[in-house]
Every structure is written in structure tokens, then in C-alpha cells.
Design an enzyme around this catalytic site. Structure first.
Site, PDB file in Angstrom:
ATOM      1  CD1 TRP A 102      42.824  47.070  41.431  1.00  0.00           C
ATOM      2  CD2 TRP A 102      43.054  47.997  39.417  1.00  0.00           C
ATOM      3  NE1 TRP A 102      43.829  46.406  40.776  1.00  0.00           N
ATOM      4  CE2 TRP A 102      43.994  46.954  39.545  1.00  0.00           C
ATOM      5  CE3 TRP A 102      43.011  48.721  38.223  1.00  0.00           C
ATOM      6  CZ2 TRP A 102      44.887  46.616  38.520  1.00  0.00           C
ATOM      7  CZ3 TRP A 102      43.894  48.390  37.212  1.00  0.00           C
ATOM      8  CH2 TRP A 102      44.813  47.354  37.365  1.00  0.00           C
ATOM      9  CG  ASP A 169      36.379  46.839  39.947  1.00  0.00           C
ATOM     10  OD1 ASP A 169      36.297  45.642  39.634  1.00  0.00           O
ATOM     11  OD2 ASP A 169      37.422  47.515  39.771  1.00  0.00           O
ATOM     12  CE  LYS A 193      43.244  41.097  38.454  1.00  0.00           C
ATOM     13  NZ  LYS A 193      42.555  42.379  38.367  1.00  0.00           N
TER      14      LYS A 193
HETATM   15  C1  LIG Z   1      42.723  43.798  37.887  1.00  0.00           C
HETATM   16  C2  LIG Z   1      41.691  44.739  38.323  1.00  0.00           C
HETATM   17  C3  LIG Z   1      41.195  45.748  37.471  1.00  0.00           C
HETATM   18  C4  LIG Z   1      41.724  45.976  36.073  1.00  0.00           C
HETATM   19  O1  LIG Z   1      41.292  44.991  35.247  1.00  0.00           O
HETATM   20  P1  LIG Z   1      41.635  44.987  33.678  1.00  0.00           P
HETATM   21  O2  LIG Z   1      40.771  43.892  33.176  1.00  0.00           O
HETATM   22  O3  LIG Z   1      43.101  44.718  33.562  1.00  0.00           O
HETATM   23  O4  LIG Z   1      41.279  46.310  33.128  1.00  0.00           O
HETATM   24  C5  LIG Z   1      40.199  46.571  37.942  1.00  0.00           C
HETATM   25  N1  LIG Z   1      39.719  46.428  39.181  1.00  0.00           N
HETATM   26  C6  LIG Z   1      40.170  45.482  40.037  1.00  0.00           C
HETATM   27  C7  LIG Z   1      39.582  45.381  41.401  1.00  0.00           C
HETATM   28  C8  LIG Z   1      41.164  44.612  39.631  1.00  0.00           C
HETATM   29  O5  LIG Z   1      41.625  43.667  40.467  1.00  0.00           O
END
Ligand SMILES: *Cc1c(COP(=O)(O)O)cnc(C)c1O
Length: 356
Positions: A102, A169, A193
Site C-alpha cells: 500500500w 494511511d 477494514k
Molecule cells: C486496504 C488498504 C488500502 C486500499 O484501500 P481501498 O479502500 O481499497 O482503496 C490502502 N491502504 C491500506 C493500509 C489498506 O489496508
């Protein structure tokens, strides 16, 4: 019977959230209308959005500190480009910590906007640890990191001190542990998540860092426009925002982040202790960097795979397979996963040992 759901995302949510969401689809707030058929500008929905935004700041301890919470769309992946668009100065540069897939995707987008300096990377070790000794250039427009690496099962336990704005993030560990969130200038997280269903992305931003990039930003990608419109610049993801609000309320009613952190620690310790004790299993992440949300592990001997897979499926466990890029197993233990579910997995691991 409900499965023990270890899915990495979209993931398990509290049972009461599923029930209340289902109710709202049939009859929202006793209006005899579904939440799916009312205007996002209606009083009932505006109050959902307002409460969700303020509850986010309350739970993170950021009320009255110059932050705004937004519910946007496009996933965390959209933030990979909104962050540099809004924050990277024209002719400036940004600093990124490369801790996994990511982080890499975020770097790829930032490069479209300007110089993107990777301050450290654990790529050579297949991202099994978090780099710790690095310096962040003081002339960077911002520093970007990923607090929890969902795929590789590593988690930042501390964050660097720096004078530049810190962007994080937190898609896969937001609301899971106590941190001084005021050390971050921008936090983003895809809802699916640990907060709600897929379809909305949480952005928490300190207003004073905005408006300085010197770029002309398309309206839909401009944080300032979203703030001004109170997260209603265009039609928001009405249902995902509502289900996220229900999850946030559940979290608050259960003692907030500090209380859930204790449960999350207990779950992670229970599983990691078994991975370390049981000679049939091996963890893949560096011990001190192990994620409390996503535990990645392998069978020492792959010939046991078929037996083990059959056993955990029979025990009612779902979603334990590792990410397609890594293989092995990944147990995602998000907030709503009960300790009891981890006990079921640990029991299966013990049973396998006894059987072989
Ligand atoms: C799942 C995830 C993403 C991507 O998320 P989307 O909503 O599918 O774009 C980005 N960063 C992390 C740390 C993730 O676990």
C-alpha cells in the site's frame, strides 16, 4: 451459526451494526422510508453525517484542535493521489516510508506530482520489518507513512518526530489502539477494514496544512471544498456512512479506543503466543514489528496444509488465507472480532499439533 470471520477487508463488523443497518434499510428512524431512498440533504441524514464526523474527532481525542473529519469516496487509493494534489508544493517534494504494497501504491501516485523521496524501505526483506533509522528532509512538503501493513502483518509502534506535516494511511488499524493522534496532520482510512462497509473513506485533516500547495485542484479532489461543504460536496456514500456511524457508536458505548485496545492486545497475544509455541507454525513478521490487527504466519511444513485448511474450515473459521501476493495465512483481528474467535483458531492449531 455465524462464522469466525478473519477476512482482511471488507471485514467483520459488530453484529448489532449488521442488525441496525438492516433495520434502517427497511425503515429508517421510524420514517417509513428506507435510508436508501431519502435525500442526503434531509434532516435525518444530515444529522447522521454530522454525528459521524464529530464522533470520529471525539474518539480520536481531536475535538477543538483544528481538525476536520470527512467521509469521502474512492477508497484509501483515492487518498494516494489527493494527498500529493493538496499538499505537495509545486516544485516541492514529499518524503515516503516504504513499508509494503500500500505504501508503494501511494508512492506511485505521488511521483505523478513531483519529487518523491523514499526515506527508507524494507522491500529487500519482503517487507517483514519496519525501518526505524532514517531522516526526513526538512524541506519536504510532508512525510507519508502506513501505520499498519495489512498484507505483510507489520505495524509501526512508534512514529518519527519531524517538523514537516505527517500524513498516515491508517486504513487497517484506525480506532484499534491509543495514539497521540494530534501528532498527525492528515490521517486517512478506507472504512472497510475497521470502521464500516466499503464505499466511504475517512479523512481527518488539520485545516492549517491546507491551501499551501500552489496547485489548482479539481473541486472533487480538494479537501478544502469538502470541508466547506461539510462532507456533502456531492452525494456522499449514504449507507456506508450510516453503518460507520453505528460502528463508531458501538465503539464509544464499549469504552472507546482505550477499551478496545486491551481486547485487541489480548487477541494478538493469544495468537502470537501459539504461533511461537507451536512447532508447526512460524510467524513471518519481525517480532517487534508484529501487527496486532493482521497476524501473518506459515506452516513450517507445507504438506500439512490440506489437513489444517480442512480443520479450520470445519471449526467455522473463514477468511484465513494469506494475501495472494504472500501466501500462507493471515488472521485479521479487527475490533469486532471477539476473543472467542481467536481461541477457536488457537485450539485448531493445537489440535493439528496433537494429530501429527
Ligand atoms: C486496504 C488498504 C488500502 C486500499 O484501500 P481501498 O479502500 O481499497 O482503496 C490502502 N491502504 C491500506 C493500509 C489498506 O489496508
Amino acid at each position: 451459526m455465524k462464522k469466525h470471520n478473519y477476512s482482511a477487508g471488507p471485514c467483520i463488523l459488530p453484529q448489532e451494526v449488521f442488525e441496525k443497518s438492516a433495520e434502517a434499510i427497511l425503515n429508517f428512524n421510524n420514517s417509513n422510508l428506507s435510508i436508501l431512498e431519502i435525500s442526503h440533504r434531509s434532516k435525518d441524514f444530515v444529522s447522521v453525517m454530522d454525528e459521524a464526523r464529530s464522533l470520529v474527532l471525539e474518539l480520536l481525542g481531536l475535538e477543538g484542535k483544528g481538525y476536520q473529519a470527512l467521509f469521502l469516496q474512492g477508497g484509501a487509493s483515492m487518498e494516494f493521489l489527493m494527498v500529493p494534489y493538496n499538499l505537495m508544493k509545486v516544485d516541492g517534494k514529499a518524503a515516503y516510508l516504504d513499508t509494503g504494497t500500500w505504501a508503494n501504491n501511494a508512492i506511485k501516485e505521488a511521483k505523478l506530482f513531483g519529487e518523491t523521496q523514499i526515506v527508507a524501505s524494507s522491500k529487500e526483506a519482503n517487507y517483514n520489518f519496519i525501518p526505524k533509522d532514517y531522516s526526513i528532509p526538512s524541506d519536504a512538503s510532508y512525510f507519508h507513512c502506513t501505520s499498519n501493513n495489512t498484507i505483510f502483518g507489520t505495524q509501526m509502534k512508534s512514529f518519527p518526530e519531524t517538523t514537516v506535516p505527517v500524513v498516515c494511511d491508517m486504513s487497517s488499524d484506525i480506532f484499534s489502539r491509543t495514539l497521540d493522534f494530534s501528532k498527525f496532520d492528515l490521517i486517512y482510512a478506507g472504512a472497510q477494514k475497521n470502521m464500516g462497509p466499503a464505499g466511504t473513506t475517512l479523512v481527518v485533516v488539520k485545516e492549517e496544512i491546507l491551501g499551501k500547495s500552489g496547485r489548482t485542484i479539481p473541486s472533487i479532489l480538494d479537501y478544502e471544498k469538502h470541508i466547506k461543504a461539510e462532507s456533502m460536496y456531492n452525494t456522499p456514500a449514504v449507507f456506508p456512512v450510516y453503518a460507520s456511524l453505528l460502528t463508531l457508536q458501538w465503539l464509544k458505548n464499549n469504552g472507546g479506543i482505550a477499551a478496545i485496545e486491551k481486547v485487541n492486545e489480548a487477541k494478538a497475544n493469544l495468537l502470537y503466543n501459539e504461533i511461537d509455541r507451536n512447532p508447526l507454525f512460524v510467524g513471518t513478521a519481525n517480532k517487534e514489528d508484529r501487527s496486532f490487527m493482521n497476524a501473518t504466519f506459515l506452516l513450517e511444513n507445507e504438506t500439512h496444509q490440506e489437513t489444517f485448511d480442512k480443520m479450520w474450515k470445519e471449526a467455522g473459521i473463514s477468511g484465513l488465507n494469506g494475501h495472494r501476493s504472500v501466501g500462507g495465512y493471515r488472521a485479521s483481528m479487527y475490533n469486532a472480532l471477539p476473543l472467542q474467535s481467536v481461541q477457536v483458531l488457537v485450539d485448531v492449531m493445537k489440535e493439528l499439533e496433537n494429530k501429527i
